[in-house]
Scaffold this motif. Structure first.
Motif, PDB file in Angstrom:
ATOM      1  N   TYR A  45      27.806 -34.292  16.924  1.00 47.86           N
ATOM      2  CA  TYR A  45      27.911 -33.464  18.125  1.00 47.86           C
ATOM      3  C   TYR A  45      28.365 -34.307  19.314  1.00 47.86           C
ATOM      4  O   TYR A  45      27.990 -35.465  19.450  1.00 47.86           O
ATOM      5  CB  TYR A  45      26.560 -32.823  18.476  1.00 47.86           C
ATOM      6  N   ILE A  46      29.152 -33.691  20.151  1.00 46.01           N
ATOM      7  CA  ILE A  46      29.524 -34.269  21.452  1.00 46.01           C
ATOM      8  C   ILE A  46      29.078 -33.266  22.511  1.00 46.01           C
ATOM      9  O   ILE A  46      29.470 -32.098  22.477  1.00 46.01           O
ATOM     10  CB  ILE A  46      31.044 -34.501  21.581  1.00 46.01           C
ATOM     11  N   ILE A  47      28.225 -33.699  23.443  1.00 47.12           N
ATOM     12  CA  ILE A  47      27.778 -32.837  24.538  1.00 47.12           C
ATOM     13  C   ILE A  47      28.420 -33.307  25.830  1.00 47.12           C
ATOM     14  O   ILE A  47      28.395 -34.500  26.151  1.00 47.12           O
ATOM     15  CB  ILE A  47      26.242 -32.869  24.684  1.00 47.12           C
ATOM     16  N   CYS A  48      29.010 -32.370  26.576  1.00 49.01           N
ATOM     17  CA  CYS A  48      29.643 -32.733  27.845  1.00 49.01           C
ATOM     18  C   CYS A  48      29.413 -31.617  28.859  1.00 49.01           C
ATOM     19  O   CYS A  48      29.027 -30.498  28.502  1.00 49.01           O
ATOM     20  CB  CYS A  48      31.141 -32.971  27.661  1.00 49.01           C
ATOM     21  N   GLU A  65      39.969 -33.940  21.774  1.00 48.43           N
ATOM     22  CA  GLU A  65      40.075 -34.438  20.405  1.00 48.43           C
ATOM     23  C   GLU A  65      38.876 -33.957  19.591  1.00 48.43           C
ATOM     24  O   GLU A  65      38.997 -33.629  18.406  1.00 48.43           O
ATOM     25  CB  GLU A  65      40.162 -35.965  20.399  1.00 48.43           C
ATOM     26  N   ALA A  66      37.705 -33.924  20.232  1.00 44.66           N
ATOM     27  CA  ALA A  66      36.502 -33.422  19.549  1.00 44.66           C
ATOM     28  C   ALA A  66      36.656 -31.954  19.189  1.00 44.66           C
ATOM     29  O   ALA A  66      36.221 -31.507  18.114  1.00 44.66           O
ATOM     30  CB  ALA A  66      35.286 -33.638  20.434  1.00 44.66           C
ATOM     31  N   ILE A  67      37.273 -31.184  20.080  1.00 46.03           N
ATOM     32  CA  ILE A  67      37.506 -29.768  19.808  1.00 46.03           C
ATOM     33  C   ILE A  67      38.386 -29.585  18.574  1.00 46.03           C
ATOM     34  O   ILE A  67      38.174 -28.676  17.756  1.00 46.03           O
ATOM     35  CB  ILE A  67      38.152 -29.082  21.036  1.00 46.03           C
ATOM     36  N   ASN A  68      39.376 -30.466  18.407  1.00 47.64           N
ATOM     37  CA  ASN A  68      40.306 -30.371  17.281  1.00 47.64           C
ATOM     38  C   ASN A  68      39.802 -31.072  16.026  1.00 47.64           C
ATOM     39  O   ASN A  68      40.437 -30.999  14.969  1.00 47.64           O
ATOM     40  CB  ASN A  68      41.665 -30.967  17.682  1.00 47.64           C
ATOM     41  N   HIS A  69      38.662 -31.760  16.136  1.00 48.44           N
ATOM     42  CA  HIS A  69      38.123 -32.526  15.004  1.00 48.44           C
ATOM     43  C   HIS A  69      37.281 -31.612  14.109  1.00 48.44           C
ATOM     44  O   HIS A  69      36.380 -30.920  14.581  1.00 48.44           O
ATOM     45  CB  HIS A  69      37.274 -33.684  15.532  1.00 48.44           C
ATOM     46  N   ASP A  94      32.517 -25.344  20.641  1.00 52.15           N
ATOM     47  CA  ASP A  94      31.856 -24.675  19.517  1.00 52.15           C
ATOM     48  C   ASP A  94      30.618 -23.924  19.985  1.00 52.15           C
ATOM     49  O   ASP A  94      30.311 -22.829  19.495  1.00 52.15           O
ATOM     50  CB  ASP A  94      31.471 -25.698  18.451  1.00 52.15           C
ATOM     51  N   TYR A  95      29.900 -24.539  20.953  1.00 51.09           N
ATOM     52  CA  TYR A  95      28.707 -23.914  21.519  1.00 51.09           C
ATOM     53  C   TYR A  95      28.633 -24.241  23.008  1.00 51.09           C
ATOM     54  O   TYR A  95      29.218 -25.232  23.475  1.00 51.09           O
ATOM     55  CB  TYR A  95      27.422 -24.425  20.829  1.00 51.09           C
ATOM     56  N   VAL A  96      27.914 -23.391  23.746  1.00 51.79           N
ATOM     57  CA  VAL A  96      27.660 -23.693  25.155  1.00 51.79           C
ATOM     58  C   VAL A  96      26.163 -23.564  25.420  1.00 51.79           C
ATOM     59  O   VAL A  96      25.473 -22.718  24.842  1.00 51.79           O
ATOM     60  CB  VAL A  96      28.447 -22.757  26.113  1.00 51.79           C
ATOM     61  N   LEU A  97      25.654 -24.432  26.286  1.00 52.90           N
ATOM     62  CA  LEU A  97      24.258 -24.405  26.702  1.00 52.90           C
ATOM     63  C   LEU A  97      24.175 -23.813  28.093  1.00 52.90           C
ATOM     64  O   LEU A  97      24.989 -24.142  28.966  1.00 52.90           O
ATOM     65  CB  LEU A  97      23.678 -25.820  26.716  1.00 52.90           C
ATOM     66  N   THR A  98      23.215 -22.924  28.298  1.00 57.86           N
ATOM     67  CA  THR A  98      23.058 -22.320  29.611  1.00 57.86           C
ATOM     68  C   THR A  98      21.565 -22.141  29.908  1.00 57.86           C
ATOM     69  O   THR A  98      20.713 -22.422  29.067  1.00 57.86           O
ATOM     70  CB  THR A  98      23.787 -20.968  29.684  1.00 57.86           C
ATOM     71  N   TRP A  99      21.232 -21.697  31.112  1.00 50.45           N
ATOM     72  CA  TRP A  99      19.846 -21.615  31.542  1.00 50.45           C
ATOM     73  C   TRP A  99      19.029 -20.614  30.740  1.00 50.45           C
ATOM     74  O   TRP A  99      17.961 -20.924  30.272  1.00 50.45           O
ATOM     75  CB  TRP A  99      19.793 -21.243  33.033  1.00 50.45           C
ATOM     76  N   SER A 100      19.491 -19.384  30.675  1.00 51.83           N
ATOM     77  CA  SER A 100      18.669 -18.329  30.084  1.00 51.83           C
ATOM     78  C   SER A 100      19.541 -17.259  29.427  1.00 51.83           C
ATOM     79  O   SER A 100      20.760 -17.245  29.578  1.00 51.83           O
ATOM     80  CB  SER A 100      17.788 -17.679  31.162  1.00 51.83           C
ATOM     81  N   LYS A 101      18.871 -16.355  28.703  1.00 51.51           N
ATOM     82  CA  LYS A 101      19.586 -15.318  27.962  1.00 51.51           C
ATOM     83  C   LYS A 101      20.310 -14.337  28.881  1.00 51.51           C
ATOM     84  O   LYS A 101      21.209 -13.632  28.450  1.00 51.51           O
ATOM     85  CB  LYS A 101      18.619 -14.566  27.056  1.00 51.51           C
ATOM     86  N   TYR A 102      19.924 -14.286  30.148  1.00 54.20           N
ATOM     87  CA  TYR A 102      20.550 -13.363  31.088  1.00 54.20           C
ATOM     88  C   TYR A 102      22.014 -13.714  31.372  1.00 54.20           C
ATOM     89  O   TYR A 102      22.748 -12.908  31.916  1.00 54.20           O
ATOM     90  CB  TYR A 102      19.759 -13.312  32.393  1.00 54.20           C
ATOM     91  N   PHE A 103      22.416 -14.913  31.013  1.00 54.92           N
ATOM     92  CA  PHE A 103      23.791 -15.325  31.281  1.00 54.92           C
ATOM     93  C   PHE A 103      24.716 -15.115  30.084  1.00 54.92           C
ATOM     94  O   PHE A 103      25.900 -15.442  30.153  1.00 54.92           O
ATOM     95  CB  PHE A 103      23.827 -16.793  31.712  1.00 54.92           C
ATOM     96  N   ASN A 112      35.044 -15.758  27.511  1.00 58.45           N
ATOM     97  CA  ASN A 112      35.420 -15.287  26.172  1.00 58.45           C
ATOM     98  C   ASN A 112      34.701 -16.000  25.032  1.00 58.45           C
ATOM     99  O   ASN A 112      35.269 -16.166  23.940  1.00 58.45           O
ATOM    100  CB  ASN A 112      36.940 -15.408  25.974  1.00 58.45           C
ATOM    101  N   TYR A 113      33.476 -16.411  25.268  1.00 60.67           N
ATOM    102  CA  TYR A 113      32.672 -16.941  24.173  1.00 60.67           C
ATOM    103  C   TYR A 113      31.937 -15.800  23.472  1.00 60.67           C
ATOM    104  O   TYR A 113      31.658 -14.768  24.080  1.00 60.67           O
ATOM    105  CB  TYR A 113      31.641 -17.957  24.705  1.00 60.67           C
ATOM    106  N   LYS A 114      31.626 -16.003  22.200  1.00 60.15           N
ATOM    107  CA  LYS A 114      30.822 -15.032  21.462  1.00 60.15           C
ATOM    108  C   LYS A 114      29.343 -15.310  21.705  1.00 60.15           C
ATOM    109  O   LYS A 114      28.950 -16.437  21.977  1.00 60.15           O
ATOM    110  CB  LYS A 114      31.141 -15.123  19.967  1.00 60.15           C
ATOM    111  N   LYS A 115      28.530 -14.282  21.571  1.00 57.12           N
ATOM    112  CA  LYS A 115      27.103 -14.422  21.876  1.00 57.12           C
ATOM    113  C   LYS A 115      26.417 -15.452  20.994  1.00 57.12           C
ATOM    114  O   LYS A 115      25.483 -16.135  21.430  1.00 57.12           O
ATOM    115  CB  LYS A 115      26.402 -13.071  21.765  1.00 57.12           C
TER     116      LYS A 115
END
Length: 352
Positions: A45-48, A65-69, A94-103, A112-115
Motif C-alpha cells: 500500500y501507498i498512502i498519500c 506509478e503506484a496507480i498503474n502498478h 484504489d481507496y480513499v480515507l475520509t472522516w465519516s460515512k456522511y461524506f 466519481n469514486y464508488k462507495k
C-alpha cells in the motif's frame, strides 16, 4: 495586456469545464513511467494526501506509478473534512480515507469514486479530544469564544476576509455590552493571522485577543507562516470555559460540538462589505453547506444575532440551541467514539 487575456481565457475554459483536471494531466504525464518500479515492489500500500498541490504531494511520479502498478494499492487520504470539496485531488486511487460515512455521497458525486472504495476512519486531528481531562467537566464562566476562520492573505490577492470577521466582532461587542457587560468575548486568532491586524479590537472593553503561539515559517519554499497550538489541554479548557462558540466555518466548531458546547455558525452579511468578494466566496464554498443544516444555530443578520444573545444570556433558553452540536458530532465524529483514527486506518488496511 496579453497576460490578462490569457488569464481570462483560462477562467472561461475552466468555467465551461473544458480544461483537463490535474489528475488527468498527471496520469498522462506518468503513463509509461517506471522510475520507482523497484521501490514499489517492496510495498502493498501507498498512502498519500488526496490533494494534488505541491504543498501536500511533491512527488507526483511515485503516486501515479503506484496507480498503474498491478501489485500496489494507492490510498488517498482526505485528511480534513473540507479537503473533500477540493477540485485538484487524486481521482483514481484504489481507496480513499475520509472522516465519516456522511461524506460517502459527496465523494461519489464530486470525485466519481464508488462507495466500496470509501473508508471512513475518523478525524485524526481531533483524536486528542478523547483523552482530555477536561472533556466532561462543566464551567460556570460566562464568555463567548469567537474562532477566526480566515487569516491574512500572504499573497495579497485581495481576499482578506478576516476584515469581515472584525466587522462582526465589533457588532458582537456592541450588543453584548448592552446585554451583559461582564461577558468576555475571546477572539482566537486563525493560525496564519497577524495579531497586529487585530490590534484595534483591543479598544473594545469586552474583547480579548488570544494569541496562542509564535508565528513560524511552515514551509521553506514559500512565504506561508503559521502558529501552532502546543498545549491542547489549554485549548480544550478555553472551549470548556465558554458559554458558546461561534465562527464563520472553522473546524473549531466541530471540536466544540464534540465537547458538548453550544455552537453557532456565522453566515453574516455586514451590509458594508470591505471586500465584495466575500459574499461571492461564501455562496460558492459548498463545504460550508455542511454547517448550515439547523437554522436556529445559523446567524445570518443582526436582528437574529441580538435574539440569540438575548435568549442565552437573559432568557436562559440554552436548550433551544443544543441539537445543532449533537448533529455536528454525528456528521463529523461518528468514528471518534469507537477508536483512534490511526487504529481505524490500521484495521481497515488489514481488512482490504
Amino acid at each position: 495586456m496579453l497576460y490578462r487575456i490569457l488569464i481570462n481565457l483560462k477562467l472561461f475554459f475552466a468555467f465551461m469545464k473544458l480544461l483537463p483536471s490535474k489528475d488527468f494531466l498527471y496520469k498522462m504525464t506518468y503513463k509509461n513511467s517506471n522510475h520507482y518500479s523497484e521501490v514499489l515492489k517492496k510495498f502493498d500500500y501507498i498512502i498519500c494526501d488526496a490533494r494534488l498541490s505541491d504543498l501536500y504531494n511533491k512527488n507526483k511520479r511515485i503516486i501515479y506509478e503506484a496507480i498503474n502498478h498491478d501489485n500496489v494499492k494507492l490510498i488517498a487520504w482526505f485528511y480534513s473534512w473540507d479537503n473533500v470539496f477540493f477540485n485538484s485531488v487524486i481521482k483514481r486511487a484504489d481507496y480513499v480515507l475520509t472522516w465519516s460515512k456522511y461524506f460517502h455521497d459527496v465523494i461519489c458525486k464530486i470525485h466519481n469514486y464508488k462507495k466500496n472504495q470509501i473508508i471512513p476512519v475518523g478525524p485524526l486531528q481531533l483524536d486528542y479530544l478523547r483523552y482530555s481531562k477536561f472533556k466532561n467537566k462543566s464551567s460556570n464562566k460566562k464568555q463567548i469564544l469567537f474562532a477566526c476562520t480566515y487569516g491574512k492573505d500572504g499573497n495579497k490577492t485581495g481576499d482578506n476576509f478576516y476584515l469581515e470577521e472584525k466587522l462582526f466582532i465589533n457588532k458582537l461587542s456592541e450588543y453584548m455590552l448592552k446585554i451583559d457587560k461582564k461577558v468576555k468575548i475571546i477572539v482566537r486568532l486563525y493560525p496564519s493571522s497577524d495579531v497586529k491586524d487585530f490590534a484595534d479590537l483591543k479598544k473594545l472593553r469586552n474583547v480579548y485577543l488570544y494569541d496562542y503561539g509564535k508565528i513560524v515559517e511552515r514551509r521553506s519554499r514559500n512565504s506561508e507562516k503559521i502558529r501552532f497550538e502546543r498545549n491542547f489541554n489549554k485549548k480544550i479548557k478555553q472551549i470548556r470555559d465558554s458559554t458558546l462558540i461561534m465562527s464563520y466555518g472553522s473546524t473549531f466548531n466541530i471540536e466544540a460540538a464534540y465537547l458538548n458546547k453550544l455552537v453557532f455558525h456565522i453566515d453574516f452579511d455586514s451590509k458594508n462589505y470591505i471586500n465584495t468578494n466575500f459574499a461571492n466566496f461564501r455562496l460558492k464554498m459548498e463545504y460550508l453547506n455542511f454547517l448550515k443544516f439547523n437554522k436556529k444555530n445559523i446567524i445570518n443578520n443582526e436582528i437574529y444575532l441580538k435574539k440569540v444573545l438575548t435568549d442565552i444570556f437573559i432568557e436562559k433558553k440554552v436548550k433551544d440551541y443544543k441539537s445543532y452540536s449533537i448533529k455536528l458530532r454525528n456528521i463529523f465524529c461518528n468514528k471518534l467514539n469507537k477508536s483512534l483514527t490511526i487504529e481505524n486506518i490500521s484495521n481497515s488496511l488489514l481488512e482490504l
